[in-house]
Design a protein around this motif. Structure first.
Motif, PDB file in Angstrom:
ATOM      1  N   GLN A 151      36.532  55.223  39.327  1.00 39.95           N
ATOM      2  CA  GLN A 151      37.472  54.372  40.120  1.00 39.95           C
ATOM      3  C   GLN A 151      36.880  53.190  40.692  1.00 39.95           C
ATOM      4  OE1 GLN A 151      37.979  57.501  43.126  1.00 39.95           O
ATOM      5  NE2 GLN A 151      39.375  58.854  41.700  1.00 39.95           N
ATOM      6  N   HIS A 152      35.634  52.969  40.758  1.00 39.76           N
ATOM      7  CA  HIS A 152      35.048  51.667  41.024  1.00 39.76           C
ATOM      8  C   HIS A 152      35.118  50.675  39.957  1.00 39.76           C
ATOM      9  CE1 HIS A 152      33.576  53.840  44.461  1.00 39.76           C
ATOM     10  NE2 HIS A 152      32.926  54.553  43.714  1.00 39.76           N
ATOM     11  N   ILE A 153      35.612  51.078  38.526  1.00 35.14           N
ATOM     12  CA  ILE A 153      35.689  50.057  37.377  1.00 35.14           C
ATOM     13  C   ILE A 153      37.121  49.714  37.373  1.00 35.14           C
ATOM     14  CG2 ILE A 153      35.267  49.821  35.268  1.00 35.14           C
ATOM     15  CD1 ILE A 153      32.712  50.321  36.265  1.00 35.14           C
ATOM     16  N   VAL A 154      37.313  48.368  37.223  1.00 34.09           N
ATOM     17  CA  VAL A 154      38.765  47.802  37.044  1.00 34.09           C
ATOM     18  C   VAL A 154      38.317  47.259  35.752  1.00 34.09           C
ATOM     19  CG1 VAL A 154      40.691  46.330  37.533  1.00 34.09           C
ATOM     20  CG2 VAL A 154      38.896  47.483  39.521  1.00 34.09           C
ATOM     21  N   GLN A 155      39.122  47.641  34.704  1.00 32.17           N
ATOM     22  CA  GLN A 155      39.067  47.044  33.428  1.00 32.17           C
ATOM     23  C   GLN A 155      40.273  46.481  32.866  1.00 32.17           C
ATOM     24  OE1 GLN A 155      36.445  48.762  30.658  1.00 32.17           O
ATOM     25  NE2 GLN A 155      37.176  47.201  29.314  1.00 32.17           N
ATOM     26  N   LEU A 156      40.113  45.069  32.239  1.00 34.99           N
ATOM     27  CA  LEU A 156      41.187  44.732  31.580  1.00 34.99           C
ATOM     28  C   LEU A 156      40.794  43.806  30.353  1.00 34.99           C
ATOM     29  CD1 LEU A 156      43.877  44.452  33.323  1.00 34.99           C
ATOM     30  CD2 LEU A 156      43.457  42.071  33.759  1.00 34.99           C
ATOM     31  N   PRO A 182      47.720  42.737  37.221  1.00 32.08           N
ATOM     32  CA  PRO A 182      47.742  41.933  35.996  1.00 32.08           C
ATOM     33  C   PRO A 182      49.294  41.167  35.949  1.00 32.08           C
ATOM     34  CG  PRO A 182      47.291  44.111  35.312  1.00 32.08           C
ATOM     35  CD  PRO A 182      47.074  43.992  36.706  1.00 32.08           C
ATOM     36  N   ASN A 183      49.569  40.201  35.407  1.00 33.83           N
ATOM     37  CA  ASN A 183      50.761  39.371  35.301  1.00 33.83           C
ATOM     38  C   ASN A 183      51.496  39.116  36.314  1.00 33.83           C
ATOM     39  OD1 ASN A 183      50.685  39.608  32.338  1.00 33.83           O
ATOM     40  ND2 ASN A 183      51.134  41.935  32.280  1.00 33.83           N
ATOM     41  N   LEU A 184      51.095  39.351  37.596  1.00 31.25           N
ATOM     42  CA  LEU A 184      51.786  38.956  38.849  1.00 31.25           C
ATOM     43  C   LEU A 184      51.408  37.668  39.156  1.00 31.25           C
ATOM     44  CD1 LEU A 184      52.244  41.857  41.474  1.00 31.25           C
ATOM     45  CD2 LEU A 184      53.858  40.906  40.067  1.00 31.25           C
ATOM     46  N   VAL A 185      52.224  36.704  39.639  1.00 35.75           N
ATOM     47  CA  VAL A 185      51.839  35.688  39.875  1.00 35.75           C
ATOM     48  C   VAL A 185      51.366  35.487  41.475  1.00 35.75           C
ATOM     49  CG1 VAL A 185      52.559  32.598  40.255  1.00 35.75           C
ATOM     50  CG2 VAL A 185      53.106  34.343  38.205  1.00 35.75           C
ATOM     51  N   ARG A 235      51.993  26.269  36.970  1.00 34.38           N
ATOM     52  CA  ARG A 235      52.285  25.148  37.586  1.00 34.38           C
ATOM     53  C   ARG A 235      53.006  25.158  38.925  1.00 34.38           C
ATOM     54  NH1 ARG A 235      53.453  19.835  33.944  1.00 34.38           N
ATOM     55  NH2 ARG A 235      53.903  18.935  35.996  1.00 34.38           N
ATOM     56  N   GLY A 236      52.636  24.373  40.014  1.00 32.15           N
ATOM     57  CA  GLY A 236      53.294  24.449  41.034  1.00 32.15           C
ATOM     58  C   GLY A 236      53.331  25.716  42.055  1.00 32.15           C
ATOM     59  N   THR A 237      52.821  26.732  41.480  1.00 28.63           N
ATOM     60  CA  THR A 237      52.851  28.052  42.446  1.00 28.63           C
ATOM     61  C   THR A 237      51.326  28.443  42.446  1.00 28.63           C
ATOM     62  OG1 THR A 237      54.917  28.626  40.922  1.00 28.63           O
ATOM     63  CG2 THR A 237      53.876  30.390  42.106  1.00 28.63           C
ATOM     64  N   GLY A 238      50.679  28.613  41.597  1.00 30.97           N
ATOM     65  CA  GLY A 238      49.254  29.552  41.832  1.00 30.97           C
ATOM     66  C   GLY A 238      48.598  30.180  40.729  1.00 30.97           C
ATOM     67  N   TYR A 239      48.329  31.341  40.436  1.00 28.89           N
ATOM     68  CA  TYR A 239      47.616  31.863  39.464  1.00 28.89           C
ATOM     69  C   TYR A 239      47.952  33.170  39.157  1.00 28.89           C
ATOM     70  CZ  TYR A 239      44.348  28.012  40.358  1.00 28.89           C
ATOM     71  OH  TYR A 239      43.974  26.889  40.581  1.00 28.89           O
ATOM     72  N   ARG A 240      47.642  33.592  37.854  1.00 24.92           N
ATOM     73  CA  ARG A 240      47.889  34.996  37.361  1.00 24.92           C
ATOM     74  C   ARG A 240      46.844  35.506  36.503  1.00 24.92           C
ATOM     75  NH1 ARG A 240      53.372  35.168  34.043  1.00 24.92           N
ATOM     76  NH2 ARG A 240      52.988  33.720  32.717  1.00 24.92           N
ATOM     77  N   LEU A 241      46.565  36.781  36.444  1.00 28.82           N
ATOM     78  CA  LEU A 241      45.780  37.377  35.391  1.00 28.82           C
ATOM     79  C   LEU A 241      46.453  37.601  34.216  1.00 28.82           C
ATOM     80  CD1 LEU A 241      42.480  37.723  35.633  1.00 28.82           C
ATOM     81  CD2 LEU A 241      43.237  39.764  34.791  1.00 28.82           C
ATOM     82  N   ASN A 242      46.359  37.001  32.846  1.00 28.84           N
ATOM     83  CA  ASN A 242      47.050  37.487  31.812  1.00 28.84           C
ATOM     84  C   ASN A 242      46.020  38.206  31.096  1.00 28.84           C
ATOM     85  OD1 ASN A 242      48.365  37.728  29.196  1.00 28.84           O
ATOM     86  ND2 ASN A 242      48.676  35.381  29.146  1.00 28.84           N
ATOM     87  N   PRO A 243      46.301  39.616  30.877  1.00 28.27           N
ATOM     88  CA  PRO A 243      45.475  40.400  30.050  1.00 28.27           C
ATOM     89  C   PRO A 243      45.502  40.385  28.522  1.00 28.27           C
ATOM     90  CG  PRO A 243      47.195  41.749  30.825  1.00 28.27           C
ATOM     91  CD  PRO A 243      47.310  40.220  31.443  1.00 28.27           C
ATOM     92  N   ARG A 244      46.607  39.595  28.105  1.00 30.29           N
ATOM     93  CA  ARG A 244      47.152  39.511  26.614  1.00 30.29           C
ATOM     94  C   ARG A 244      47.335  41.084  26.088  1.00 30.29           C
ATOM     95  NH1 ARG A 244      44.337  34.018  25.592  1.00 30.29           N
ATOM     96  NH2 ARG A 244      44.329  33.733  27.648  1.00 30.29           N
TER      97      ARG A 244
END
Ligand code: CA
Length: 227
Positions: A124-129, A165-168, A218-227
């Motif tokens: 539970q302490h590991i987040v994997q992507l 992941p995938n949320l901006v 662009r113009g918004t922020g960031y997101r994580l894209n795990p592909r």
């Protein structure tokens, strides 16, 4: 639950296999150290019960090679009464527990359950992507077996992105979550922090697969894209 038993004494192997089968475990048994190591290396078992004195490679040798190869399957050593030195050595080498012979199968089963509970807690302490792993206890990030430390802010920011992941996320949301108070929205602390995290990810990932894992929107922020 899959158990690998590496033990050359037929009598012990028989009563362990029978006892574990009765409790619903699926047991593979191997009586030889060389073959045992091969099977253990395939990393397909939930736990390994490993005798120390074996024909072929001995138990400590198998243990050390598995840990060197990055195989983290919990291992319980079976030791003879007089093998105190080996027991201690085994624990230092990365064994999770040991049981001295003779033992009751109920005790072995209790030890197995304890190890499996420990493993679940640790997960539970590991987040994997993708190939990225974030360890929330040590606050380290790892990729392909390489580690790097993160600062408190870098860690919170990356954890925030990795858990969804995938949320901006807008800079404002990130500021509020990671820094926790109202910042001047024109501040560039988020961008500076993202830059440092990207540099750390790139330093770990020689294959380059995770480069660009954190996308700028662009113009918004960031997101994580795990592909
Ligand atoms: Ca033996």
């Amino acid at each position: 639950m899959k158990v690998l038993l590496i033990e050359d004494e037929q009598k012990i192997a028989d009563f362990v296999c029978e006892g574990l089968n009765d409790r619903g475990f699926v047991v593979s048994h191997c009586a030889d150290g060389d073959r045992g190591f091969e099977i253990a290396s395939q990393d397909q078992h939930d736990i390994i019960i490993l005798d120390i004195m074996l024909p072929g490679r001995d138990g400590l040798d198998i243990l050390q090679s598995l840990r060197n190869d990055g195989i983290e399957t919990p291992i319980i050593l079976l030791t003879a009464r007089n093998e105190l030195g080996d027991r201690i050595k085994g624990l230092y080498m990365g064994a999770d527990d040991y049981l001295a012979k003779p033992f009751y199968v109920e005790e072995l089963i209790a030890r197995i359950h304890a190890q499996l509970r420990r493993k679940e807690g640790a997960l539970q302490h590991i987040v994997q992507l993708g190939s990225l792993q974030l360890d929330c206890l040590s606050r380290q990030i790892s990729c392909h077996g390489q580690y790097v430390e993160l600062t408190t802010r870098e860690f919170s920011l990356l954890e925030y992105l990795m858990r969804s992941p995938n949320l901006v996320f807008t800079r404002g949301q990130i500021l509020e979550h990671v820094w926790g108070y109202d910042f001047d929205p024109c501040t560039n602390v988020v961008d500076v922090c993202i830059k440092r995290i990207r540099r750390k990810i790139n330093s770990l990932d020689k294959v380059g697969k995770m480069a660009g894992a954190i996308e700028s929107v662009r113009g918004t922020g960031y997101r994580l894209n795990p592909r």
